[in-house]
Scaffold this motif. Structure first.
Motif, PDB file in Angstrom:
ATOM      1  N   ARG A  36      41.455  57.344  40.905  1.00 23.93           N
ATOM      2  CA  ARG A  36      41.641  58.790  40.789  1.00 23.93           C
ATOM      3  C   ARG A  36      41.760  59.184  39.324  1.00 23.93           C
ATOM      4  O   ARG A  36      42.490  58.551  38.579  1.00 23.93           O
ATOM      5  CB  ARG A  36      42.928  59.225  41.497  1.00 23.93           C
ATOM      6  CG  ARG A  36      42.895  59.043  42.983  1.00 23.93           C
ATOM      7  CD  ARG A  36      44.137  59.543  43.643  1.00 23.93           C
ATOM      8  NE  ARG A  36      44.446  60.890  43.187  1.00 23.93           N
ATOM      9  CZ  ARG A  36      45.565  61.517  43.444  1.00 23.93           C
ATOM     10  NH1 ARG A  36      46.503  60.924  44.132  1.00 23.93           N
ATOM     11  NH2 ARG A  36      45.777  62.732  43.007  1.00 23.93           N
ATOM     12  N   GLU A  38      43.235  61.719  36.754  1.00 18.38           N
ATOM     13  CA  GLU A  38      44.382  62.637  36.695  1.00 18.38           C
ATOM     14  C   GLU A  38      44.583  63.077  35.255  1.00 18.38           C
ATOM     15  O   GLU A  38      45.232  62.372  34.485  1.00 18.38           O
ATOM     16  CB  GLU A  38      45.637  61.952  37.232  1.00 18.38           C
ATOM     17  CG  GLU A  38      45.528  61.508  38.670  1.00 18.38           C
ATOM     18  CD  GLU A  38      46.762  60.782  39.162  1.00 18.38           C
ATOM     19  OE1 GLU A  38      47.643  60.453  38.341  1.00 18.38           O
ATOM     20  OE2 GLU A  38      46.831  60.544  40.370  1.00 18.38           O
ATOM     21  N   GLY A  39      44.027  64.212  34.916  1.00 19.38           N
ATOM     22  CA  GLY A  39      44.154  64.705  33.549  1.00 19.38           C
ATOM     23  C   GLY A  39      43.533  63.728  32.570  1.00 19.38           C
ATOM     24  O   GLY A  39      42.361  63.416  32.652  1.00 19.38           O
ATOM     25  N   ARG A  43      43.989  56.498  37.490  1.00 19.93           N
ATOM     26  CA  ARG A  43      44.965  55.733  38.276  1.00 19.93           C
ATOM     27  C   ARG A  43      44.199  54.895  39.296  1.00 19.93           C
ATOM     28  O   ARG A  43      43.422  55.423  40.082  1.00 19.93           O
ATOM     29  CB  ARG A  43      45.930  56.685  38.980  1.00 19.93           C
ATOM     30  CG  ARG A  43      47.043  55.991  39.736  1.00 19.93           C
ATOM     31  CD  ARG A  43      47.954  57.002  40.423  1.00 19.93           C
ATOM     32  NE  ARG A  43      48.467  57.989  39.501  1.00 19.93           N
ATOM     33  CZ  ARG A  43      49.656  57.916  38.888  1.00 19.93           C
ATOM     34  NH1 ARG A  43      50.439  56.887  39.110  1.00 19.93           N
ATOM     35  NH2 ARG A  43      50.035  58.872  38.070  1.00 19.93           N
TER      36      ARG A  43
END
Length: 66
Positions: A36, A38-39, A43
């Motif tokens: 993923r 995330e900003g 992750r």
């Protein structure tokens, strides 16, 4: 009760965005993990066994993490 931080460390790897450039497809093909964005980070989430194996794979590809 189990130490939550220790469990979290054994089920995920956090990397800077772009760290998986060129190897993300192979990582997801070889291991049962979810990746993923995330900003400014990526992750990688999976079981402790898969995260250990994925971490070894990342290290073999020159990607270090804490």
């Amino acid at each position: 009760m189990a130490d939550v931080e220790r469990f979290r460390d054994s089920t995920q790897i956090l990397l800077p965005a772009g760290a998986l450039d060129g190897i993300r497809d192979e990582l997801e093909r070889r291991f049962t993990v979810m990746v993923r964005a995330e900003g400014g980070q990526v992750r990688i989430i999976g079981s402790p066994v898969e995260i250990k194996a994925a971490g070894d794979f990342l290290a073999m590809n020159g990607i270090t993490f804490a």
